[in-house]
Design an enzyme around this catalytic site. Structure first.
Site, PDB file in Angstrom:
ATOM      1  N   GLU A  51       0.827  -1.206   0.000  1.00 58.56           N
ATOM      2  CA  GLU A  51       0.000   0.000   0.000  1.00 58.56           C
ATOM      3  C   GLU A  51       0.865   1.261   0.000  1.00 58.56           C
ATOM      4  OE1 GLU A  51      -4.188   0.067   1.923  1.00 58.56           O
ATOM      5  OE2 GLU A  51      -2.814   0.921   3.399  1.00 58.56           O
ATOM      6  N   GLU A  61       2.133   1.677  -3.421  1.00 66.15           N
ATOM      7  CA  GLU A  61       1.019   2.141  -4.257  1.00 66.15           C
ATOM      8  C   GLU A  61       0.814   3.642  -4.077  1.00 66.15           C
ATOM      9  OE1 GLU A  61      -3.664   0.813  -5.032  1.00 66.15           O
ATOM     10  OE2 GLU A  61      -2.531  -0.009  -3.337  1.00 66.15           O
ATOM     11  N   CYS A  74      -7.940  -1.903   4.481  1.00 65.81           N
ATOM     12  CA  CYS A  74      -7.776  -3.005   5.439  1.00 65.81           C
ATOM     13  C   CYS A  74      -9.083  -3.451   6.076  1.00 65.81           C
ATOM     14  CB  CYS A  74      -6.803  -2.599   6.534  1.00 65.81           C
ATOM     15  SG  CYS A  74      -5.146  -2.268   5.929  1.00 65.81           S
ATOM     16  N   SER A 104      -7.250   1.637  -2.435  1.00 66.05           N
ATOM     17  CA  SER A 104      -6.080   0.775  -2.550  1.00 66.05           C
ATOM     18  C   SER A 104      -6.520  -0.644  -2.897  1.00 66.05           C
ATOM     19  CB  SER A 104      -5.297   0.762  -1.239  1.00 66.05           C
ATOM     20  OG  SER A 104      -4.312  -0.239  -1.262  1.00 66.05           O
ATOM     21  N   LYS A 145     -14.900  -9.688   8.941  1.00 64.63           N
ATOM     22  CA  LYS A 145     -13.882 -10.563   8.357  1.00 64.63           C
ATOM     23  C   LYS A 145     -14.485 -11.879   7.906  1.00 64.63           C
ATOM     24  CE  LYS A 145     -10.196  -7.937   9.025  1.00 64.63           C
ATOM     25  NZ  LYS A 145      -9.430  -7.361   7.905  1.00 64.63           N
ATOM     26  N   GLU A 165     -15.498 -11.157   4.538  1.00 61.39           N
ATOM     27  CA  GLU A 165     -14.376 -10.871   3.639  1.00 61.39           C
ATOM     28  C   GLU A 165     -13.728 -12.127   3.081  1.00 61.39           C
ATOM     29  OE1 GLU A 165     -10.354  -8.110   3.703  1.00 61.39           O
ATOM     30  OE2 GLU A 165     -10.891  -9.237   5.492  1.00 61.39           O
ATOM     31  N   GLU A 169     -13.356 -13.643  -5.937  1.00 66.37           N
ATOM     32  CA  GLU A 169     -12.411 -14.676  -6.356  1.00 66.37           C
ATOM     33  C   GLU A 169     -10.971 -14.386  -5.931  1.00 66.37           C
ATOM     34  OE1 GLU A 169     -12.800 -11.579  -9.502  1.00 66.37           O
ATOM     35  OE2 GLU A 169     -14.221 -12.815  -8.364  1.00 66.37           O
ATOM     36  N   CYS A 198     -10.025  -1.066  14.958  1.00 64.38           N
ATOM     37  CA  CYS A 198     -10.207  -2.485  15.259  1.00 64.38           C
ATOM     38  C   CYS A 198     -10.270  -2.771  16.752  1.00 64.38           C
ATOM     39  CB  CYS A 198      -9.081  -3.296  14.630  1.00 64.38           C
ATOM     40  SG  CYS A 198      -8.968  -3.109  12.837  1.00 64.38           S
TER      41      CYS A 198
END
Length: 586
Positions: A282, A285, A303, A323, A362, A365, A370, A514
């Site tokens: 990241e 990037e 994230c 991102s 999560k 997620e 794919e 989190c």
């Protein structure tokens, strides 16, 4: 200057700022008034009526009544206690007697209040409700709604609508037919729900819980043909101890490694390693966009899966700014079933990867699209919340506090201080800037503590710093309600043909990040969030390496396997894609 109000509570003198509620004023003299609908994160609604007191002879609900000069308050006498018992009887008369099988039986606030008020028999005349036969809603496979256990406190509606600005849950109907549900009788999966789990974190009963995946993990641990691997997220290490009587923020990293091996896991890795890899990808990037003009600004972090879902539903026009880097636990999952599997001579299909996360989203997620199957099979097979792991440890009879400290396994266990601060709001940005500075300036950032980006009190934090001969403007948002405000500001500027007011943006869906995730131990408040944040900051400060790019195992990973950040192999394993998703599926 704030005006101070003097009053008496149970004949004790109190002085508090004007506007303070009777409930909060009572705490100043160590008087705890019972509540069920009240939560310090939310505006008081006085829905339950349990917090009644007498003020100057009148019965009032203390959570929503401000103090007045000279007020004389009585918080307990036989009449008040009897009224509170009546309130509880009415609530219990429409609540199923399923405490032994309820997922929240240890933390249910209704059960605790019933015990405190001495209810020892279930002899209440049951009131028939319109939703008493309503089925469980498990459609998201992240959170579960059981309408039968709802006490109509309204906390979930408040946090969903007013804090998160998602509006998946609402009050439907009136009177005895009132219930909490998705508009139009849709399932949660068909609704705007982003699976953040804040409704679960704020629900006082078992009406909202996480989707329990512990059974799958137990079966895998007993399957001798499976090679079971666990990883723990940054925020878990400063919260898991609460389930065993420890204070919020106490660091339990090495005891967690030990506990997971006791459960039977063959290898134990750390999601913080994945966070360091995330920063490499990241951060690179961002440098490509900011310093070399290859891509649009701002770059927005990726994230948080609840934020990904929110963005795809409410801000699909911003996808080009997102991102493409996967979240840390997905990175560890993909590397476990490729890099590590090749080193160990394992078939990826035989590996059972379990991530321990502070997050209910999560669970969504791990099968989002794919790209979560980059290894050729599902990269992370199961994601457990902190609460689920705590239950497993108790079931196994593991005395957590007495475990010996152990280390994580190599090569996906070593982490920097930058990896551990991913767990709180502002931490991802701080970690990214530590490495971005090195990539742009060609030298190390001397002072790595970027304190203006820390803290849980402000929903949006901004900062400027010189970088590469330019002024870098960054923003950090926590809670999707604040995220929406920030992105609206960016969107409006871009629609006017202007530059974005910020070049780099960190987003976390849950208040505090989190550490306040929907899968953490219940009872979270800003005080608890601050203590958990302090724990992660301490973990960072104690680290010998505090920058992701200096993690020797990360360096070795690129030398041996990935070549360099943003390489073709890195893109295949560590990056993802996004698509617009309808807010409602029907």
């Amino acid at each position: 200057m704030t005006k101070m109000i003097k009053l008496k509570i149970d004949n004790l003198d109190v002085e508090v700022p004007e506007g303070t509620s009777i409930l909060d004023a009572a705490k100043k003299v160590q008087v705890e008034i019972p509540t069920l609908c009240y939560h310090p994160d939310l505006e008081p609604t006085a829905a339950c009526g349990l917090c009644i007191v007498k003020a100057n002879g009148r019965m009032l609900r203390s959570c929503c009544t401000p103090v007045m000069e000279g007020m004389e308050v009585i918080t307990r006498d036989p009449e008040i206690v009897n009224e509170r018992k009546t309130v509880l009887k009415l609530i219990l008369s429409r609540h199923p007697n399923e405490c032994l099988t309820c997922l929240k039986n240890e933390t249910c606030e209704l059960r605790q209040k019933a015990a405190e008020f001495g209810f020892r028999q279930d002899n209440f005349k049951k009131i028939s409700l319109s939703h008493e036969d309503a089925p469980l809603d498990c459609s998201t496979r992240s959170i579960v709604l059981d309408p039968r256990k709802c006490i109509l406190c309204g906390r979930c509606v408040q946090v969903c609508q007013n804090v998160q600005n998602v509006w998946a849950l609402s009050f439907l109907n009136r009177g005895l037919k009132t219930r909490i549900a998705v508009a139009g009788n849709l399932t949660l999966d068909e609704s705007p729900c982003i699976k953040c789990g804040q409704c679960v974190a704020h629900c006082p009963t078992g009406a909202l819980t996480e989707y329990d995946d512990t059974g799958i993990v137990w079966r895998s641990l007993m399957n001798k043909e499976k090679y079971c691997v666990a990883q723990i997220a940054p925020a878990v290490r400063v919260a898991i101890g609460e389930a065993f009587g420890k204070d919020p923020g106490e660091i339990s990293t090495k005891k967690l490694y030990s506990a997971l091996r006791r459960l039977g896991f063959d290898a134990v890795f750390d999601t913080n390693f994945g966070a360091d890899v995330t920063i490499m990808e990241e951060g690179s990037e961002f440098v490509e966009r900011f310093a070399h003009g290859k891509g649009s600004l701002p770059l927005i972090t990726s994230c948080c899966p609840a934020w990904v879902d929110y963005m795809q539903k409410y801000y699909p026009d911003m996808i080009e700014h997102f991102s493409t880097c996967k979240s840390p636990h997905e990175i560890v999952g993909a590397l476990t079933k490729t890099y590590y599997a090749e080193k160990k001579g394992l078939d990826p299909k035989d590996i059972m990867m379990v991530s321990i996360m502070p997050c209910t989203a999560k669970k969504y997620e791990i099968r989002r699209n794919e790209s979560m199957y980059a290894s050729g099979c599902q990269d992370v097979d199961v994601s457990l919340t902190t609460r689920e792991l705590a239950r497993m440890l108790k079931q196994a009879g593991i005395v957590f506090d007495e475990l010996k400290d152990e280390e994580a396994d190599s090569p996906l266990g070593e982490y920097s201080g930058a990896g551990t601060i991913f767990g709180f709001s502002g931490g991802v940005m701080e970690a990214a800037l530590r490495t971005a500075y090195r990539l742009v300036e060609g030298k190390e950032l001397d002072d790595v503590d970027i304190t203006p980006l820390r803290g849980v009190d402000e929903g949006i934090k901004t900062m400027e710093m010189p970088l590469g001969g330019k002024t870098l403007k960054v923003a950090v948002a926590q809670g999707t309600g604040n995220v929406g405000k920030l992105l609206d500001e960016v969107r409006d500027a871009l629609n006017r043909g202007e530059e974005s007011p910020y070049q780099f943006i960190e987003v976390m869906a849950c208040p505090g990040g989190c550490i306040g995730g929907g899968g953490q131990p219940t009872g979270v408040t800003n005080k608890v969030r601050k203590e958990r944040t302090k724990g992660l900051i301490m973990d960072d400060k104690k680290s010998s390496i505090r920058k992701s790019h200096l993690n020797p195992d990360v360096q070795k990973l690129y030398e041996e396997y990935l070549d360099k950040p943003l390489s073709e192999k890195a893109h295949h394993l560590l990056h993802t894609t996004y698509n617009a998703v309808p807010v409602y599926k029907k």
